[in-house]
Every structure is written in structure tokens, then in C-alpha cells.
Write a protein that holds these residues in place. Structure first.
Motif, short mmCIF file in Angstrom:
data_model
loop_
_atom_site.label_atom_id
_atom_site.label_comp_id
_atom_site.label_asym_id
_atom_site.label_seq_id
_atom_site.Cartn_x
_atom_site.Cartn_y
_atom_site.Cartn_z
N LYS A 233 0.80 -1.15 -0.06
CA LYS A 233 -0.06 0.01 -0.10
C LYS A 233 0.80 1.36 0.02
N GLY A 234 1.87 1.15 0.83
CA GLY A 234 2.86 2.48 0.81
C GLY A 234 3.38 2.72 -0.68
N ILE A 235 4.08 1.54 -1.19
CA ILE A 235 4.33 1.83 -2.51
C ILE A 235 3.41 2.12 -3.53
N VAL A 236 2.25 1.81 -3.41
CA VAL A 236 1.18 2.57 -4.47
C VAL A 236 1.18 4.04 -4.09
N ILE A 237 1.14 4.18 -2.73
CA ILE A 237 1.03 5.74 -2.60
C ILE A 237 2.33 6.69 -3.26
N ALA A 238 3.28 5.89 -3.14
CA ALA A 238 4.44 6.61 -3.61
C ALA A 238 4.43 6.69 -5.22
N PHE A 239 3.85 5.53 -5.89
CA PHE A 239 3.63 5.66 -7.41
C PHE A 239 2.61 6.90 -7.65
N ALA A 240 1.57 6.87 -6.91
CA ALA A 240 0.38 7.81 -7.13
C ALA A 240 1.07 9.15 -7.01
N THR A 241 1.92 9.32 -5.85
CA THR A 241 2.51 10.87 -5.52
C THR A 241 3.51 11.28 -6.74
N VAL A 242 4.24 10.30 -7.17
CA VAL A 242 5.04 10.52 -8.55
C VAL A 242 4.20 10.90 -9.69
N SER A 243 2.99 10.10 -9.96
CA SER A 243 2.18 10.27 -11.08
C SER A 243 1.84 11.92 -10.87
N VAL A 244 1.40 12.38 -9.74
CA VAL A 244 0.81 13.84 -9.43
C VAL A 244 2.03 14.94 -9.82
N GLU A 245 3.24 14.41 -9.13
CA GLU A 245 4.15 15.42 -9.13
C GLU A 245 4.97 15.74 -10.39
N CYS A 246 5.12 14.60 -11.01
CA CYS A 246 5.90 14.84 -12.21
C CYS A 246 5.58 14.14 -13.62
N ASP A 247 4.39 13.18 -13.39
CA ASP A 247 3.90 12.35 -14.46
C ASP A 247 5.22 11.42 -14.98
N TRP A 248 6.11 11.21 -13.98
CA TRP A 248 6.86 10.13 -14.40
C TRP A 248 7.92 10.69 -15.40
N TYR A 249 8.31 12.10 -15.34
CA TYR A 249 9.33 12.80 -15.74
C TYR A 249 10.35 13.14 -14.86
#
Length: 420
Positions: free
Chosen positions: A24-40
């Protein structure tokens, strides 16, 4: 889709697993990166050094950089902020302080608690795709279940210091009154700071000068003598850092955040394998307890070089020292008995093993005929003769009663020869 999304996701997943973070914590990190930089991967001219690291885009949001859009001075070094693995570890370190498995709050709430974004609702909106990414990336990897977490202690007085050092195979005495000595109580502990005492070569002021400094009081939590033995001098805040600055630490305010180690050394005499080895292994053990990596070990000169002209610990390249410390952190749980020995004892043991091996295999002239003869051959020959003697003895003992007269005859002959 960002071209390196999967690569970055695998590094974040690795960081989470290394720290014992649940899915669950790793999924939260993935969502955070998606919001913050869209994986760039973003650099930023507001953080000029970030432009020297690999990146796909250059942002302009204050000095936010990296996948998690982390800013100086609150988030580590620029190298950490621009590393998918290291930036994820910093994110997870903060997330892990929260009860992120509690379902009474949404996953996005925990992301916001770490990131403190001006748009807190965006994280929950990306959880669905983050879960799909996790399921795919995690499913591609065949790895063992998340190992049990090592208990970490990043907050409060480090009353565990002596126990942790001893568990690492190091010697640690406790100075009288250590558990009641300090300039106040710790809050968060950021890392470890190295010093040398400046004591002239050959002198031995001992830990009292650190535990009961005439002007500073407790001058450091730990004293390290030239033979590699620690002494716990106090567990409260010590006056060892003074004024200075370093990324991730508040200016002129490191005493309340750093465990200090004062090594008895002039700074110019060099470092014995015993003392330097203990410095490295002890620091690695402390940082493991704190859940930190070697980026959290500083020399006093890293902190106070510009402000105070400090140069301690003299003769030690701190970048090299950090690599040595990290090597020991990485090898947690894989050390054998040999690795638990101080470096000078390892070298002594290695030399003894080499000498023994050479003794066994190097041929020497035989005292019988002068031919080359090794100790290993001697052992083999002795074993062969022992086997032959045992076989012949067994045959003698197995003589039947009908042949007993022959045995008597043999014994008589032997006695006669002995008499002669």
C-alpha cells in the motif's frame, strides 16, 4: 507515457522493499510521482546543481526537483533528490512515520501528509492507475516476501548506542552517569558526525575529557580510543557541532540532530586499522538502527569547515569514508565471523592462514633422504603408516588358537631382538 516510467517504478519498488514498506505504501508513492511529475525526471534552474544530473525536463516550481519534486534544504542532497531510489527512500522514511495502513483515511491523505501540496485532492485521483502499475511491475519480479522490519529509532535519546555497538562486535564501555548526561533531550536524530579530539599522538586523555569537558560539558555522545574501543559518554544532546550548515540540516543547529563521535587522534598522526575500522563499523551500526544510509554521516569539516575553519577528522576523505560505511550497511546480516573482526585482526588472520597454507604445501628437504617433502605429504604418509600398522595389528589379534604357537614364536623373536 513517460519513456522511463517502468524503470523509475522498479527503483521505487526496490527502495520500498529494502525499507520494509508494505505494498500500500509503494502504491501511495507511485500515485505521488504521477501527480508530482507524471514520471518525468525534472531538474530545476532554481537548484542549479540538479542540471548536472540526468533529467528529461527542466521545471520552474521554486527549487523542486526529481520524481517527488523535493526541495532543498528539507530533502537531503541534490544527488539524493535526483536519484529515483534515494528520493524514494526519503519519501518512504516520512511516510513510515505515519500509520499509512490505517484505512480510516484515504491513501491520498498520507501522500499529502508527506508532500504538503497546494492541491491535496489530486493524489487520490491517481491511486487507481498507481495500483495497476504496482500490480504489473511487482508481478514482473520474482522476489521473496517483504522481510520483517528492523526496529528503527529516529526520535528520542539514543539510549541504545552501547547495545548496538556491542551487537556489531565492537567494544563499548559506559562512562559513569552517561544515561543522565546531556544538554537536553533529542527529538529527531538526523545522522552521525565524525570528529578528532586533537589529542597529541601518544597521549591518552580518555573519555572523561569528552564526558566532562570543562567548558562544553558533554562534548559528544561517544568517545573512540586509538585501539578501536568506544565509550558512551552521554545520551542527551551534546555540544559538538557548533555553528555551520549542510543541506538537509538547519543552519547553526545540528547539535540536537546529530550523534557525535570524538575519536582520540591528533588529526595528523594517521588512523590505525583498529580505530578507523571501528569508526566505520560503529557508524554503520548506528545508521542501520536509525534507518539511514551513509549520506547521513558527516565530518565536522563538512558542517563547520566554512563557518569555523574546522578540518576534523583530519586525514580522512569523507566521501571515501561514506562509501566504506555504506558497504557495511549493505552487508547487514551477511557478515560471517571473519567480517565481524576489526580490520587489523582480519589482516592478521589472513596472514596466519596464508602462512599455514604455505607450510602445508611448500616442499622442504626431507631429513631422511633430502628429497622435497611437504607437511601435507607428511600428514598423508603418517596416516598411511597408521592404517598399515592398524591392519597388521588386527591380523595378529585375529590369530586362531591353532596359530597361537606362531604368535608366541613371533613374540619370542621380538624379545630376542630387543635383548640384543
Amino acid at each position: 507515457m513517460a519513456p522511463k516510467r517502468d524503470e523509475y517504478a522498479r527503483e521505487i519498488l526496490r527502495a520500498g522493499r529494502d525499507m520494509g514498506i508494505q505494498p500500500k505504501g509503494i502504491v501511495i508513492a507511485f500515485a505521488t510521482v504521477s501527480v508530482e511529475c507524471d514520471w518525468y525526471m525534472y531538474a530545476n534552474r532554481g537548484d542549479p546543481q540538479s542540471l548536472n544530473f540526468p533529467h528529461e525536463r527542466v521545471g520552474s516550481d521554486a527549487n523542486s526537483v526529481g520524481l517527488f519534486q523535493q526541495r532543498a534544504p528539507w530533502w537531503g542532497t541534490v544527488a539524493q533528490r535526483m536519484s529515483p531510489y534515494e528520493s524514494a527512500k526519503m519519501f518512504f522514511a516520512e511516510l513510515d512515520k505515519l500509520n499509512y495502513l490505517d484505512s480510516s483515511r484515504s491513501p491520498g491523505w498520507y501522500a499529502q501528509a508527506v508532500q504538503k501540496s497546494a492541491y491535496p485532492d489530486r493524489y487520490d485521483q491517481r491511486m487507481g492507475e498507481a495500483q495497476q502499475l504496482y500490480d504489473r511491475i511487482a508481478g514482473q519480479q520474482t522476489s521473496s516476501p517483504v522481510p520483517p522490519r528492523q526496529e528503527v529509532h529516529t526520535v528520542g535519546d539514543p539510549i541504545w548506542l552501547a547495545d548496538v555497538l556491542r551487537a556489531a562486535g565492537l567494544k563499548c564501555d559506559i562512562y559513569p552517569g552517561a544515561f543522565n548526561r546531556g544538554k537536553g533531550d533529542f527529538g529527531e536524530i538526523w545522522g552521525v558526525m565524525w570528529h578528532h579530539t586533537g589529542a597529541p599522538a601518544g597521549s591518552a586523555p580518555g573519555p572523561r575529557a569528552i564526558a566532562e569537558h570543562p567548558t562544553l560539558g558533554l562534548a559528544s555522545q561517544l568517545h573512540l580510543d586509538r585501539n578501536g574501543k568506544f565509550t558512551l559518554c552521554g545520551v542527551g544532546i551534546a555540544w559538538h557541532a557548533g555553528v555551520g550548515s549542510y543541506p538537509g540540516l538547519p543552519t547553526n543547529d545540528a547539535n540536537r540532530l546529530m550523534i557525535g563521535i570524538e575519536a582520540e587522534n591528533s588529526g595528523t598522526e594517521g588512523w590505525s586499522p583498529a580505530q578507523y575500522g571501528a569508526y566505520v563499523r560503529g557508524t554503520a551500526a548506528i545508521l542501520r538502527k536509525l534507518g539511514r544510509d551513509s549520506s547521513r554521516v558527516l565530518g565536522h569539516k563538512d558542517w563547520a569547515g566554512k563557518a569555523q575553519g574546522k578540518w576534523d577528522p583530519g586525514g580522512i576523505d569523507m566521501d571515501s569514508a561514506r562509501r566504506d560505511v555504506q558497504q557495511h550497511i549493505n552487508h547487514q546480516g551477511s557478515e560471517g565471523l571473519f567480517d565481524m573482526l576489526p580490520q587489523h585482526e582480519q589482516e592478521e588472520m589472513r596472514d596466519k592462514i596464508r602462512d599455514l597454507w604455505n607450510f602445508l604445501i611448500d616442499p622442504k628437504p626431507s631429513l631422511v633422504d633430502g628429497k622435497p617433502f611437504s607437511a601435507a605429504s607428511l600428514l598423508f604418509t603418517a596416516d598411511r603408516h597408521s592404517f598399515t600398522a592398524a591392519s597388521r595389528t588386527a591380523k595378529l589379534l585375529d590369530l586362531s588358537e591353532a596359530e597361537s604357537d606362531k604368535l608366541d614364536e613371533v613374540l619370542a623373536i621380538l624379545k630376542g631382538k630387543a635383548g640384543n
